[in-house]
Design an enzyme around this catalytic site. Structure first.
Site, PDB file in Angstrom:
ATOM      1  N   ALA A  71     -14.102  -5.280 -42.738  1.00 51.63           N
ATOM      2  CA  ALA A  71     -15.040  -4.288 -43.307  1.00 51.63           C
ATOM      3  C   ALA A  71     -14.509  -2.966 -42.872  1.00 51.63           C
ATOM      4  CB  ALA A  71     -16.530  -4.356 -42.716  1.00 51.63           C
ATOM      5  N   ASP A  72     -14.794  -1.958 -43.751  1.00 51.79           N
ATOM      6  CA  ASP A  72     -14.500  -0.626 -43.447  1.00 51.79           C
ATOM      7  C   ASP A  72     -15.506   0.375 -44.239  1.00 51.79           C
ATOM      8  OD1 ASP A  72     -12.530   1.238 -42.547  1.00 51.79           O
ATOM      9  OD2 ASP A  72     -12.287   1.796 -44.567  1.00 51.79           O
ATOM     10  N   THR A  73     -15.836   1.380 -43.204  1.00 50.16           N
ATOM     11  CA  THR A  73     -16.801   2.313 -43.823  1.00 50.16           C
ATOM     12  C   THR A  73     -16.354   3.810 -43.618  1.00 50.16           C
ATOM     13  OG1 THR A  73     -18.493   0.723 -42.959  1.00 50.16           O
ATOM     14  CG2 THR A  73     -19.290   3.253 -43.238  1.00 50.16           C
TER      15      THR A  73
END
Length: 192
Positions: A71-73
Site C-alpha cells: 500500500a501507499d498513501t
C-alpha cells in the site's frame, strides 16, 4: 492469512479492524516519482513495488506462499505530492500550506497472489480549517506529524482540523478498507 508489506502501525491497526490475519514484512524500496508519472500512477506503482518486493522475499526465504499486500498513501496539494516532513520547519510549512484548503489523498493497494495482481486506488478530498501558528506549533510538538504524509494523522489530534472529508477515512489513514475488502473477496481471502 496474508503478508503485509509495511511496518506501518496504522495499516496493522486497520487490518486488525477487518479481522484479517497477517504477518508484517516491511518492504525496503526506493519511493521516487518517475518523470512524467501521474500522482495516481505513482502511488499504484509504489504499492505494487512493495508487494512484489515482499513476494520475492517470501520465495527467497522459503516462507509459506500467501497473498502479499502493498500500500501507499500520498497527500497532493496544488499538483504536488507533499510527502513526509523532513524536519520541524518543513513539517510546520506543510501544515501552513494545508491550512484552510482542500487537498487530495491518494491511497493505493496492491495484492500479489500467486500469479495474479490486483490493484485499487482510493481518492479522497480533505478540507482543513484555518490553523493558527499556535495550533500548528502545538500539533507539531505532539510528535504525531513526524512520519505522516502531509504531516498529519486524521486518526489522531489532527481530526480536530478536518472540516470536511469526501471519500475514505481509512484511505486517508493509510489503507482503503473498502477497496482492499473487494480485492480480498475476489481472491477468496476476506476475513483471512
Amino acid at each position: 492469512m496474508i503478508y503485509l508489506a509495511s511496518a506501518s502501525p496504522r495499516r496493522r491497526e486497520l487490518l486488525r479492524q477487518l479481522g484479517v490475519q497477517f504477518e508484517a514484512i516491511p518492504s525496503n524500496i526506493l519511493e521516487m516519482r518517475q518523470t512524467g508519472e501521474s500522482h495516481a500512477d505513482y502511488v499504484l506503482r509504489v504499492a505494487r513495488d512493495k508487494a512484489q518486493f515482499v513476494a520475492k522475499q517470501v520465495k527467497e526465504r522459503s516462507l509459506p506462499i500467501l497473498p502479499v499486500l502493498g500500500a501507499d498513501t500520498e497527500v497532493v496539494l496544488d499538483g504536488e505530492i507533499l510527502g513526509k516532513p523532513q524536519d520541524r520547519v518543513h513539517g510546520m510549512a506543510l501544515l501552513r500550506r494545508l491550512s484552510g484548503r482542500t487537498h487530495e489523498v491518494l491511497s493505493a493497494v496492491c495484492v500479489v497472489d500467486q500469479d495474479s495482481e490486483h490493484v485499487a486506488l482510493s481518492t479522497s478530498r480533505v478540507t482543513f480549517s484555518r490553523l493558527t501558528e499556535t495550533e500548528i506549533a502545538q500539533y507539531w510538538e505532539t510528535g504525531e506529524p513526524v512520519d505522516k504524509a502531509g504531516a498529519y494523522a486524521i486518526q489522531g489530534k489532527a481530526a480536530a482540523f478536518i472540516e470536511r472529508l469526501e471519500g475514505s477515512y481509512s484511505g486517508v489513514m493509510g489503507l482503503p478498507l473498502h477497496e482492499l475488502t473487494e480485492i480480498l473477496k475476489k481472491i477468496g481471502r476476506e476475513g483471512a
